[in-house]
Design a protein around this motif. Structure first.
Motif, mmCIF file in Angstrom:
data_model
loop_
_atom_site.group_PDB
_atom_site.id
_atom_site.type_symbol
_atom_site.label_atom_id
_atom_site.label_comp_id
_atom_site.label_asym_id
_atom_site.label_seq_id
_atom_site.Cartn_x
_atom_site.Cartn_y
_atom_site.Cartn_z
ATOM 1 N N ALA A 135 -55.150 24.009 16.344
ATOM 2 C CA ALA A 135 -55.302 24.200 17.917
ATOM 3 C C ALA A 135 -56.700 23.584 18.189
ATOM 4 O O ALA A 135 -57.587 23.446 17.520
ATOM 5 C CB ALA A 135 -55.198 25.743 17.876
ATOM 6 N N GLU A 136 -56.976 23.424 19.484
ATOM 7 C CA GLU A 136 -58.097 22.948 19.979
ATOM 8 C C GLU A 136 -59.346 24.041 19.638
ATOM 9 O O GLU A 136 -60.436 23.232 19.437
ATOM 10 C CB GLU A 136 -58.159 22.659 21.510
ATOM 11 C CG GLU A 136 -57.165 21.699 22.052
ATOM 12 C CD GLU A 136 -56.977 21.395 23.541
ATOM 13 O OE1 GLU A 136 -58.026 22.163 24.160
ATOM 14 O OE2 GLU A 136 -56.304 20.617 24.011
ATOM 15 N N PRO A 169 -51.002 28.178 18.559
ATOM 16 C CA PRO A 169 -51.356 27.836 19.895
ATOM 17 C C PRO A 169 -50.258 27.876 20.897
ATOM 18 O O PRO A 169 -49.011 27.640 20.587
ATOM 19 C CB PRO A 169 -52.027 26.616 19.501
ATOM 20 C CG PRO A 169 -51.225 25.705 18.411
ATOM 21 C CD PRO A 169 -50.988 27.079 17.503
ATOM 22 N N GLN A 170 -50.694 28.101 22.168
ATOM 23 C CA GLN A 170 -49.841 27.904 23.239
ATOM 24 C C GLN A 170 -49.955 26.495 23.163
ATOM 25 O O GLN A 170 -50.558 25.669 23.435
ATOM 26 C CB GLN A 170 -50.559 28.461 24.557
ATOM 27 C CG GLN A 170 -49.649 28.466 25.597
ATOM 28 C CD GLN A 170 -50.240 29.013 27.098
ATOM 29 O OE1 GLN A 170 -51.289 29.476 26.993
ATOM 30 N NE2 GLN A 170 -49.277 29.066 28.061
ATOM 31 N N SER A 171 -48.394 25.817 23.586
ATOM 32 C CA SER A 171 -48.047 24.662 23.613
ATOM 33 C C SER A 171 -47.280 24.470 25.069
ATOM 34 O O SER A 171 -46.010 24.540 24.889
ATOM 35 C CB SER A 171 -47.539 24.022 22.522
ATOM 36 O OG SER A 171 -47.280 22.580 22.603
ATOM 37 N N CYS A 190 -44.422 22.187 24.352
ATOM 38 C CA CYS A 190 -43.638 22.397 23.260
ATOM 39 C C CYS A 190 -43.493 21.036 22.466
ATOM 40 O O CYS A 190 -42.319 20.883 22.007
ATOM 41 C CB CYS A 190 -42.466 23.120 23.573
ATOM 42 S SG CYS A 190 -42.572 24.636 23.690
ATOM 43 N N ASP A 191 -44.562 20.381 22.255
ATOM 44 C CA ASP A 191 -44.275 18.899 21.694
ATOM 45 C C ASP A 191 -44.855 19.183 20.214
ATOM 46 O O ASP A 191 -45.149 18.132 19.489
ATOM 47 C CB ASP A 191 -45.388 18.097 22.302
ATOM 48 C CG ASP A 191 -46.838 18.423 22.384
ATOM 49 O OD1 ASP A 191 -47.142 19.658 21.971
ATOM 50 O OD2 ASP A 191 -47.533 17.608 22.884
ATOM 51 N N GLY A 206 -45.959 25.911 18.213
ATOM 52 C CA GLY A 206 -46.338 26.681 19.221
ATOM 53 C C GLY A 206 -45.536 27.710 19.873
ATOM 54 O O GLY A 206 -44.375 27.905 19.632
ATOM 55 N N ARG A 212 -44.901 29.076 24.497
ATOM 56 C CA ARG A 212 -45.196 29.006 25.700
ATOM 57 C C ARG A 212 -44.501 30.167 26.593
ATOM 58 O O ARG A 212 -43.795 30.730 26.241
ATOM 59 C CB ARG A 212 -44.555 27.495 26.264
ATOM 60 C CG ARG A 212 -43.061 27.598 26.094
ATOM 61 C CD ARG A 212 -42.332 26.186 26.671
ATOM 62 N NE ARG A 212 -40.939 26.086 26.610
ATOM 63 C CZ ARG A 212 -40.044 26.605 27.506
ATOM 64 N NH1 ARG A 212 -40.592 27.405 28.492
ATOM 65 N NH2 ARG A 212 -38.868 26.831 27.184
ATOM 66 N N CYS A 250 -41.655 27.522 20.554
ATOM 67 C CA CYS A 250 -41.337 26.163 20.663
ATOM 68 C C CYS A 250 -40.253 25.947 19.806
ATOM 69 O O CYS A 250 -40.360 26.596 18.649
ATOM 70 C CB CYS A 250 -42.374 25.263 20.467
ATOM 71 S SG CYS A 250 -43.594 25.260 21.890
ATOM 72 N N ILE A 263 -55.014 27.052 23.474
ATOM 73 C CA ILE A 263 -54.014 26.046 23.880
ATOM 74 C C ILE A 263 -54.220 24.710 23.090
ATOM 75 O O ILE A 263 -55.235 24.197 22.835
ATOM 76 C CB ILE A 263 -54.257 25.927 25.285
ATOM 77 C CG1 ILE A 263 -54.006 27.299 26.150
ATOM 78 C CG2 ILE A 263 -53.347 24.782 25.992
ATOM 79 C CD1 ILE A 263 -54.536 26.831 27.740
ATOM 80 N N ARG A 264 -52.864 24.155 22.737
ATOM 81 C CA ARG A 264 -52.961 22.977 21.988
ATOM 82 C C ARG A 264 -53.214 21.751 22.956
ATOM 83 O O ARG A 264 -52.812 21.905 24.062
ATOM 84 C CB ARG A 264 -51.516 22.647 21.450
ATOM 85 C CG ARG A 264 -51.323 21.408 20.604
ATOM 86 C CD ARG A 264 -50.067 21.008 20.313
ATOM 87 N NE ARG A 264 -49.465 22.189 19.156
ATOM 88 C CZ ARG A 264 -49.955 22.132 17.791
ATOM 89 N NH1 ARG A 264 -50.710 21.491 17.304
ATOM 90 N NH2 ARG A 264 -49.574 23.415 17.113
#
Length: 383
Positions: free
Chosen positions: A66-67, A333-335, A338-339, A342, A344, A357, A382-383
């Motif tokens: 994650a970031e 992480p929130q993605s 959804c790549d 994570g 969403r 995801c 968040i990713r």
């Protein structure tokens, strides 16, 4: 201060789906019209077992960090709560035609007994019925006669004794394999359960060792032995009929099954392909097949926590803590796209659920156990 430890529970107690009603066309003479409201059983939900208190660590998300790293013990966290899930209702429609006699039946009993007694799918609500049904006054093609299960829906493992007692008292003595009305009745019941319990997911599991035979030359305008007609029933259930929630059809093919037809029904029912059981160790393979189907049937959506839905906590201050198979917990992480791994929100503007995801959902379904909590109060990673 450390947050309460994650509870270690089967995946069935963690993942849920808010089933949405979709309109679809009914197969010719299918009987799937939602016009009957059968009686159904109910039971208490299962409790969650307490687990350990692992430290956060890397590994679950591989090389896609994650970031912003987040310590689950961060001071910003207001509260950590268990994810609220929606139950899965699984209606098992099981073949008891004469071809199931002998080792086939004994293996099926052993596999089903081991499955319902296992801890992995605690909380999944299971119902059971056999086909063909015993002689009665109902017409042979009547799908409604197959709606009400012999063992009403109830959560595992609480419902295990009733399921075991019922299959022990049964014997394979049917002279036909009337898949058409049996599957139609099970789908009707699954739709009715989902309708009466909004937000709960329903699925049908067809277990057979043969191919369609009977119950008559014609069921109205339909040939009940035509695989396409049976597939049409499964497709109508998966699409949703008469405004009822959709119900997917899974198929387990025991030794002797017509594999082409089994795959055709499963694909039409929205589950891609049948799960086939070999003849070498049928009991163990059937137990594994039941576990595989149930894992695939489990949905991957979680309810919005009440503090968030009520406005006490912002949607931007929600994080998911996640772990599989006893691994240390990590912040998932929130993605939004959804790549990768994570989660969403189902609707970015008006969220009603947290959705795992696809990569995370598939990993969770394949795991023997999963753990999940929702951390409120810290800015969303968040990713």
């Amino acid at each position: 201060m450390r947050h309460p430890s994650l509870h270690h529970v089967p995946l069935a107690c963690l993942l849920g789906l808010a089933a949405a009603g979709l309109h679809g066309a009914c197969a010719p003479d299918s009987g799937i019209d939602g016009s009957m409201s059968p009686a159904e059983g109910a039971g208490p939900g299962g409790d969650l077992d307490s687990g350990g208190d692992p430290e956060p660590d890397a590994g679950l998300l591989g090389d896609a960090p994650a970031e912003v790293p987040l310590d689950p013990d961060a001071a910003c966290g207001l509260v950590t709560e268990e994810a609220v899930i929606v139950p899965l209702n699984l209606y098992i429609m099981m073949d008891k035609s004469s071809s199931m006699t002998g080792d086939q039946w004994e293996s099926a009993k052993a596999g089903l007994t081991a499955f319902v007694n296992g801890a992995r799918f605690a909380g999944v609500r299971v119902a059971l019925r056999f086909f063909p049904r015993d002689a009665d006054a109902a017409p042979a093609c009547d799908q409604f006669a197959y709606m009400t299960p012999l063992v009403p829906f109830g959560p595992l493992p609480d419902n295990a004794p009733a399921i075991i007692e019922t299959i022990e008292a049964e014997s394979p003595d049917g002279l036909s394999t009337p898949i058409y009305p049996a599957l139609g009745g099970a789908i009707l019941m699954g739709s009715e359960v989902a309708k009466n319990h909004p937000g709960q997911a329903s699925a049908v599991l067809l277990v057979t060792d043969g191919q369609p035979q009977g119950p008559a030359d014609r069921c109205g305008a339909v040939d009940p032995e035509d695989p396409a007609a049976i597939a049409a029933l499964a497709r109508a259930g998966a699409d949703g009929v008469n405004g009822l929630p959709p119900v997917r059809t899974f198929v387990i093919g025991l030794p002797g099954v017509d594999q082409r037809i089994a795959h055709q029904i499963a694909a039409a029912g929205g589950t891609d392909a049948a799960v086939l059981v070999g003849a070498t160790n049928t009991a163990a393979e059937f137990q594994n097949a039941l576990a595989k189907v149930t894992g695939q049937a489990l949905p991957c959506e979680l309810e919005i926590p009440s503090q968030v839905a009520g406005g006490q906590v912002s949607f931007r201050d929600v994080n998911v803590l996640f772990a599989l198979d006893g691994a240390p917990q990590e912040v998932l992480p929130q993605s939004p796209g959804c790549d990768g791994p994570g989660w969403r929100y189902d609707d970015p503007d008006r969220p009603t659920a947290l959705t795992l995801c696809p990569a995370t959902c598939e990993a969770a379904r394949s795991a023997s156990a999963a753990r999940i909590q929702i951390l409120l109060g810290c800015e969303t990673v968040i990713r």
